[in-house]
Design an enzyme around this catalytic site. Structure first.
Site, short mmCIF file in Angstrom:
data_model
loop_
_atom_site.label_atom_id
_atom_site.label_comp_id
_atom_site.label_asym_id
_atom_site.label_seq_id
_atom_site.Cartn_x
_atom_site.Cartn_y
_atom_site.Cartn_z
N SER A 104 3.79 -1.83 10.31
CA SER A 104 5.25 -1.94 10.45
C SER A 104 5.80 -3.32 10.09
O SER A 104 6.72 -3.81 10.74
CB SER A 104 5.69 -1.53 11.86
OG SER A 104 5.30 -0.19 12.12
N HIS A 139 -9.43 1.52 5.19
CA HIS A 139 -8.13 1.72 5.83
C HIS A 139 -8.30 2.72 6.99
O HIS A 139 -9.06 3.68 6.88
CB HIS A 139 -7.11 2.24 4.82
CG HIS A 139 -5.71 2.19 5.35
ND1 HIS A 139 -5.22 3.13 6.23
CD2 HIS A 139 -4.72 1.28 5.18
CE1 HIS A 139 -3.98 2.79 6.56
NE2 HIS A 139 -3.65 1.68 5.94
N LYS A 195 0.06 4.26 -0.38
CA LYS A 195 -0.61 5.45 0.17
C LYS A 195 -0.41 6.63 -0.81
O LYS A 195 -0.40 6.41 -2.01
CB LYS A 195 -0.11 5.73 1.59
CG LYS A 195 -0.21 4.46 2.46
CD LYS A 195 0.05 4.68 3.91
CE LYS A 195 -0.10 3.35 4.65
NZ LYS A 195 0.06 3.47 6.09
N GLU A 235 -5.16 -4.31 10.90
CA GLU A 235 -4.10 -3.31 11.04
C GLU A 235 -4.29 -2.53 12.33
O GLU A 235 -5.05 -1.55 12.36
CB GLU A 235 -4.14 -2.34 9.85
CG GLU A 235 -3.87 -2.99 8.52
CD GLU A 235 -3.29 -2.01 7.52
OE1 GLU A 235 -2.20 -2.29 7.02
OE2 GLU A 235 -3.90 -0.95 7.27
N ASN A 245 0.86 -1.17 0.00
CA ASN A 245 0.00 0.00 0.00
C ASN A 245 0.90 1.22 0.00
O ASN A 245 1.48 1.57 1.03
CB ASN A 245 -0.91 -0.03 1.24
CG ASN A 245 -1.76 1.22 1.35
OD1 ASN A 245 -1.82 2.02 0.40
ND2 ASN A 245 -2.41 1.41 2.48
N GLU A 301 -6.55 5.08 7.98
CA GLU A 301 -6.28 6.49 7.65
C GLU A 301 -7.53 7.14 7.06
O GLU A 301 -7.80 8.31 7.30
CB GLU A 301 -5.08 6.59 6.70
CG GLU A 301 -3.78 6.37 7.47
CD GLU A 301 -2.69 5.68 6.67
OE1 GLU A 301 -2.75 5.66 5.43
OE2 GLU A 301 -1.76 5.15 7.32
N GLY A 332 2.97 2.64 10.75
CA GLY A 332 3.95 3.71 10.55
C GLY A 332 4.71 4.10 11.80
O GLY A 332 5.39 5.12 11.84
#
Ligand code: 13P
Length: 257
Positions: free
Chosen positions: A212, A95, A11, A167, A9, A97, A173
């Site tokens: 990660s 996701h 992003k 996730e 991904n 985010e 991240g």
């Protein structure tokens, strides 16, 4: 036996030229045919060109988002039919985010997943808890609710056509990976919820871990019973690193006697 599924991904990173240069390098690094499903999810601007570059290759194309409507007045959005036209075989939905930064609800995620299936695209449906939710012992409740609603519109006989990605938000991240045991505990719970919803097909649904993932932790994660792949952010931006993750995700079946 569930076939491992590894997705990059990217992003909001990588322009068209970078995406093509990546593909040129990456396709030279991975074994062919691969023993795993390998997916690249570029930003929308690179979908068309990257899709053409990946055609006839063992690597599949994914979108990072979709709108549930077939078409109409939805400025800035893309439909599942449009994604299919440029060669997407998968699309990431829900996701964290998008859920936290753009206010996406599980209901909206569910409508997207359904639209993708209707267009013949496999949804990768994401779920995951925040640090606070984990600390207060609510991980299972939060994920159960996300799944119940996000998968609520999926027809009961389409379970096997899904991919789910766990996730944990605190691991995205941050360099903090869930331990293989912590991830497995949640993956096993997710498979139970999938069994409640889709019955025996739950045994076929692949559940990716994301947060990660790197070359040095992917093998331990993949050794867990219910971890069937990875959704990789940062470490997928370098073709060498992602190719290494793909290579290390295949668990040796043991030496021939
Ligand atoms: P990182 O691998 O950068 O933690 O990102 C994970 C992720 O969000 C993939 O969708």
């Amino acid at each position: 036996m569930r076939r491992p599924i590894l997705a990059a991904n990217w992003k909001m990173q990588m322009g068209v030229a970078e995406a093509i240069a990546y593909a040129d390098r990456f396709l030279g690094l991975i074994a062919e045919p691969t023993a795993v499903d390998v997916i690249l999810a570029p930003p929308a601007t690179a979908l068309d060109a990257l899709g053409q570059r990946l055609a006839q290759s063992p690597v599949a194309l994914a979108a990072q988002n979709v709108h549930p409507a077939a078409g109409g007045a939805f400025t800035g959005e893309l439909s599942a039919g449009m994604l299919s036209e440029v060669g997407c075989r998968y699309a990431i939905v829900g996701h964290s985010e998008r859920r936290t930064l753009l206010g996406e609800t599980s209901e909206f995620v569910g409508a997207k997943a359904r639209a993708l299936l209707e267009a013949g695209i496999t949804p990768i449906v994401c779920c995951g808890e925040t640090d606070d939710e984990r600390e207060s012992g609510r991980t299972f409740d939060v994920i159960s609710e996300q799944l119940e609603i996000s998968l609520g519109e999926i027809p009961a006989d389409r379970g096997a056509d899904l991919v789910v990605a766990y996730e944990p938000i605190w691991a995205i991240g941050t360099g903090k990976t869930a331990t293989p045991e912590t991830a497995q505990e949640v993956h096993a719970m997710i498979r139970e919820r999938l069994r409640d919803r889709f019955g025996d097909a739950a045994a076929e649904i692949r559940i990716q871990y994301g947060g990660s993932v790197k070359p040095d932790n992917v093998a331990a994660l993949m050794s867990q019973t219910d971890i069937d792949g990875a959704l990789v952010g940062g470490a997928s931006l370098d073709p060498e690193s992602f190719a290494e993750i793909v290579r290390l995700s295949v668990i040796p079946t043991g030496d021939p006697q």
